[in-house]
Write a protein that holds these residues in place. Structure first.
Motif, PDB file in Angstrom:
ATOM      1  N   ARG A 212       0.839  -1.204   0.000  1.00 33.46           N
ATOM      2  CA  ARG A 212       0.000   0.000   0.000  1.00 33.46           C
ATOM      3  C   ARG A 212       0.873   1.253   0.000  1.00 33.46           C
ATOM      4  NH1 ARG A 212      -4.999  -0.150   2.467  1.00 33.46           N
ATOM      5  NH2 ARG A 212      -6.056   1.867   2.364  1.00 33.46           N
ATOM      6  N   ARG A 213       1.988   1.217   0.739  1.00 34.03           N
ATOM      7  CA  ARG A 213       2.881   2.376   0.774  1.00 34.03           C
ATOM      8  C   ARG A 213       3.501   2.619  -0.599  1.00 34.03           C
ATOM      9  NH1 ARG A 213       7.776   1.983   4.805  1.00 34.03           N
ATOM     10  NH2 ARG A 213       6.049   1.511   6.210  1.00 34.03           N
ATOM     11  N   LYS A 214       3.915   1.548  -1.265  1.00 31.12           N
ATOM     12  CA  LYS A 214       4.522   1.689  -2.594  1.00 31.12           C
ATOM     13  C   LYS A 214       3.529   2.294  -3.586  1.00 31.12           C
ATOM     14  CE  LYS A 214       6.760  -1.000  -6.270  1.00 31.12           C
ATOM     15  NZ  LYS A 214       7.170  -2.361  -6.707  1.00 31.12           N
ATOM     16  N   GLU A 215       2.286   1.839  -3.551  1.00 36.40           N
ATOM     17  CA  GLU A 215       1.266   2.379  -4.460  1.00 36.40           C
ATOM     18  C   GLU A 215       1.060   3.868  -4.216  1.00 36.40           C
ATOM     19  OE1 GLU A 215      -2.075  -0.042  -3.551  1.00 36.40           O
ATOM     20  OE2 GLU A 215      -1.324  -1.814  -4.619  1.00 36.40           O
ATOM     21  N   ALA A 216       1.002   4.266  -2.943  1.00 35.23           N
ATOM     22  CA  ALA A 216       0.805   5.684  -2.618  1.00 35.23           C
ATOM     23  C   ALA A 216       2.018   6.512  -3.007  1.00 35.23           C
ATOM     24  CB  ALA A 216       0.508   5.842  -1.132  1.00 35.23           C
ATOM     25  N   GLN A 217       3.214   5.965  -2.829  1.00 38.98           N
ATOM     26  CA  GLN A 217       4.425   6.689  -3.221  1.00 38.98           C
ATOM     27  C   GLN A 217       4.452   6.935  -4.723  1.00 38.98           C
ATOM     28  OE1 GLN A 217       7.265   3.973  -1.437  1.00 38.98           O
ATOM     29  NE2 GLN A 217       7.804   5.458   0.160  1.00 38.98           N
ATOM     30  N   ASN A 218       4.005   5.955  -5.496  1.00 38.42           N
ATOM     31  CA  ASN A 218       3.966   6.124  -6.951  1.00 38.42           C
ATOM     32  C   ASN A 218       3.033   7.258  -7.352  1.00 38.42           C
ATOM     33  OD1 ASN A 218       5.744   3.999  -7.351  1.00 38.42           O
ATOM     34  ND2 ASN A 218       4.140   2.480  -7.657  1.00 38.42           N
ATOM     35  N   VAL A 219       1.907   7.375  -6.651  1.00 39.54           N
ATOM     36  CA  VAL A 219       0.985   8.474  -6.942  1.00 39.54           C
ATOM     37  C   VAL A 219       1.574   9.804  -6.476  1.00 39.54           C
ATOM     38  CG1 VAL A 219      -1.324   9.406  -6.543  1.00 39.54           C
ATOM     39  CG2 VAL A 219      -1.011   6.941  -6.798  1.00 39.54           C
ATOM     40  N   LEU A 220       2.126   9.819  -5.266  1.00 34.95           N
ATOM     41  CA  LEU A 220       2.670  11.060  -4.712  1.00 34.95           C
ATOM     42  C   LEU A 220       3.790  11.619  -5.581  1.00 34.95           C
ATOM     43  CD1 LEU A 220       2.720  13.133  -2.402  1.00 34.95           C
ATOM     44  CD2 LEU A 220       4.327  11.627  -1.197  1.00 34.95           C
ATOM     45  N   ASN A 221       4.593  10.751  -6.168  1.00 34.00           N
ATOM     46  CA  ASN A 221       5.715  11.218  -6.989  1.00 34.00           C
ATOM     47  C   ASN A 221       5.258  12.025  -8.199  1.00 34.00           C
ATOM     48  OD1 ASN A 221       7.659  10.071  -5.344  1.00 34.00           O
ATOM     49  ND2 ASN A 221       7.734   8.148  -6.481  1.00 34.00           N
TER      50      ASN A 221
END
Length: 323
Positions: A111-120
């Motif tokens: 879940r953290r990786k998915e959110a990081q991809n969006v945040l970037n």
């Protein structure tokens, strides 16, 4: 005659389009708005609560720091096994519970990786604060022992206290500076949940909201990347009626959330995104329909028409079909 007070929206800070990406973190109000946002943008463009629903700004700021790569924030609040045999994490909501430590950690990291991809790639980060009261695993209420969720553990394990205002202010300033450094174009939009904390007393609930509003006002005055959307004022001052609350008289009703969402669209969406969202919403409603007799000719015909409309929608907006 005008029989209600219309909340004036602030100057527009966002011009969201179908290409926009956004992250939403915070209370259940962020969850409600986040679901509507996810239904208005392409798949994978919206990340909602990568730690689950959070309420106090300390836990919310920790969740954002984790997205920024501050893995050390997890060391003080590790994974633990509950009496039901499920593993959980003190910085994450109960939805991440799993039968093994490894499975729990895997869900958290995914879940953290998915959110990081969006945040970037995000244009906006929405932060919904609900209360400045937190729960601590140690009696001294040190910042490192603050938990995001009590996971229904015995009450005697925790100490409840209001987060110190000055320390909270400094923490928010430091985080906003870091976000501006890493993502110069990112807009951080604060909101305050209209949920009323009767368990703390309605007077203390109001004081808590006032402290949060004051902190947000100071952050926005000091940081050009920070702004405020008045969701709290829309519910409390514009709607101002118990018919806009759920049966518990504490949570906003679905109708109230829908109205705030309409005001938000008016403030943040470009006409192009409004058109996209309306067309996608109609398509999603059609696909969510469950016919009474799925094997009938009319049901098959409806399914074919849905697929045809989906193909036309993807072609019009030049999207790849979702995986």
């Amino acid at each position: 005659m005008e029989f209600r007070t219309i909340v004036q929206l602030p100057a527009r800070r966002l011009q969201l389009t179908p290409a926009s990406r956004v992250v939403l973190i915070g209370s259940c109000f962020a969850e409600h708005i986040g679901r509507r946002m996810a239904g208005s943008l392409p798949a994978g463009h919206v990340a909602v609560n990568p730690n689950g629903v959070l309420y106090n700004p300390g836990s919310i700021f920790t969740a954002i720091r984790l997205l920024l790569g501050h893995a050390e924030d997890c060391r003080h609040n590790p994974l633990f096994e509950g009496p039901d045999g499920l593993w959980r994490h003190w910085l994450y909501a109960g939805e991440f519970a799993a039968a093994t430590r490894e499975a729990c950690l895997e869900g958290i990291l995914q879940r953290r990786k998915e959110a990081q991809n969006v945040l970037n790639q995000a244009e906006a980060l929405f932060i919904t604060l609900s209360t400045d009261r937190g729960y601590f695993l140690s009696p001294d209420c040190s910042r490192s022992s603050l938990v995001a969720n009590c996971h229904k553990q015995p009450q005697q394990r925790f100490t409840s206290a209001t987060l110190p205002f000055d320390a909270l202010l400094d923490e928010g300033n430091a985080l906003l500076n870091e976000l501006a450094e890493q993502f110069p174009a990112l807009q951080i939009i604060f909101t305050v949940s209209p949920y009323r904390y009767r368990k703390y007393g309605l007077h203390e609930s109001q004081l808590s909201k006032a402290r949060l509003l004051h902190a947000i006002d100071l952050w926005c005055a000091e940081h050009s990347n920070a702004g405020y959307f008045p969701a709290y004022e829309i519910v409390v001052d514009e709607l101002r009626d118990y018919r806009f609350y759920a049966p518990d008289m504490l949570h906003p009703s679905d109708q109230a959330v829908d109205y705030v969402w309409e005001r938000f669209r008016e403030w943040a969406f470009t006409p192009l995104l409004c058109q996209y969202a309306d067309e996608q919403g109609a398509l999603l409603r059609d696909f969510a329909h469950r016919p009474l007799h799925p094997e009938s000719d009319s049901a098959r015909r409806f399914a074919r028409q849905c697929e045809e409309r989906k193909a036309a929608f993807l072609h019009k907006w030049q999207q790849e079909p979702p995986v």
